[in-house]
Design an enzyme around this catalytic site. Sequence first.
Site, PDB file in Angstrom:
ATOM      1  N   ARG A 174       0.842  -1.218   0.000  1.00 58.70           N
ATOM      2  CA  ARG A 174       0.000   0.000   0.000  1.00 58.70           C
ATOM      3  C   ARG A 174       0.874   1.265   0.000  1.00 58.70           C
ATOM      4  O   ARG A 174       0.544   2.253   0.648  1.00 58.70           O
ATOM      5  CB  ARG A 174      -0.942   0.027   1.210  1.00 58.70           C
TER       6      ARG A 174
ATOM      7  N   SER B  39     -11.002  -0.795   3.674  1.00 57.31           N
ATOM      8  CA  SER B  39     -10.153  -0.963   4.859  1.00 57.31           C
ATOM      9  C   SER B  39      -9.681   0.418   5.307  1.00 57.31           C
ATOM     10  O   SER B  39      -9.079   1.144   4.518  1.00 57.31           O
ATOM     11  CB  SER B  39      -8.917  -1.792   4.521  1.00 57.31           C
TER      12      SER B  39
ATOM     13  N   GLU C 267      -4.866   3.536   6.324  1.00 56.46           N
ATOM     14  CA  GLU C 267      -4.719   3.406   4.871  1.00 56.46           C
ATOM     15  C   GLU C 267      -5.419   4.601   4.211  1.00 56.46           C
ATOM     16  O   GLU C 267      -4.949   5.134   3.211  1.00 56.46           O
ATOM     17  CB  GLU C 267      -5.370   2.090   4.439  1.00 56.46           C
TER      18      GLU C 267
END
Length: 342
Positions: A165, A236, A332
């Site tokens: 990520r 998420s 995130e």
Amino acid sequence: MILEEGHPLRAHTTLRVGGPARFLARCATEADVREALAFAEAQRLPWRVLGEGSNVLADDAGFAGVVLRMELPGISISSQEDGAVLVTAGAGVSWDALVRAAATRALWGIENLAGIPGTVGAAPVQNIGAYGSEVKDTIASVRVLDTTCGQVRELLSEACAFGYRESTFKHDPALIILSVTFRLARVGEPALAYKDLQQAKTSGVALTTPSEVGEAVRAIRARKFPDLREHGTAGSFFKNPTIAHEVFARLRMQYPELPGFPNEMGVKVPLAFILDRVLGLRGYREGKVWLFAAQPLVLVADAGATASAIDAFANDIARRVHDATGISIEREVRNIFSQNIL
Ligand code: NAP
């Protein structure tokens, strides 16, 4: 370029929060992007780039600057001699539309990433990943406008500093992604290592073509993740943490069922397990903000929720995780409109 004034950011983020943008510039071409930047400079205003806003928390106060809404279209395909196929898509193309276009041509490589909300231009920024695939594995190059010099540059995958990520684009807001070129394969194998896909296979779901795998992934996601048409969510909210082997061993003594996936940095643990089984927070709610019961890593915001309530809720979750396990978790979802965007 189409310029709108005072447009609410909540209409442009999937969490559906965020106050007005002073200006929203809809950019469908590279020339539009340059025009929007020139406008921001002339007005002495800061600017930010936005795709479909599916990984963004926007402030309740909005943004006192120019938001460049990336709407650059187009998918083009060219064959390579080695049997690979290069597919180039504009930054504004919807990610799942690209996955479908590749599947229609029986091209392998991005089928496990089916159903992820967002645009093609946003995909490299956080190196989107799901079911054992990461977008970096298929990216050949990323075409960017480098706003420090006004030049368009083609960055090869190696120059993008991709990680879990992570990418260089997250830390260098001066680079505006215009298009992305993917190297896809005519011949491939389904990647079915993840348990949900294994279970689909065991229960007889057809999984032999990119199209079939993509459809299976979309069906799994529809069961586990909230429907964006019904709920405000950004998927998420936190990254799954990677922890040191010793920390994992200690937690495993306390929670023998804690799953762990070793990687080069340590052991990756599913945060959903900690939220659910360690903290009992599955479905936990505070006012209009809650954790999705089918996947507690996913934060949901009911209509009327505020960014500040989401922020406070997320801080509270992070504190609880730290108190119970000693693990510091990272978000995130990003607030790209705050002063310090990194
Ligand atoms: P899951 O399959 O229950 O897996 C939970 C966790 O275990 C994730 O950290 C996953 O890593 C890891 N994991 C599972 N099997 C693994 C394997 N064979 N090898 C290595 N690591 C493994 O997760 P889920 O919540 O249902 O989500 C499915 C996939 O979609 C995951 O890849 C997840 O990251 C992705 N996803 C992303 C978002 C988002 O907003 N970013 C939202 C929903 C789902 P990884 O996270 O590295 O895959």
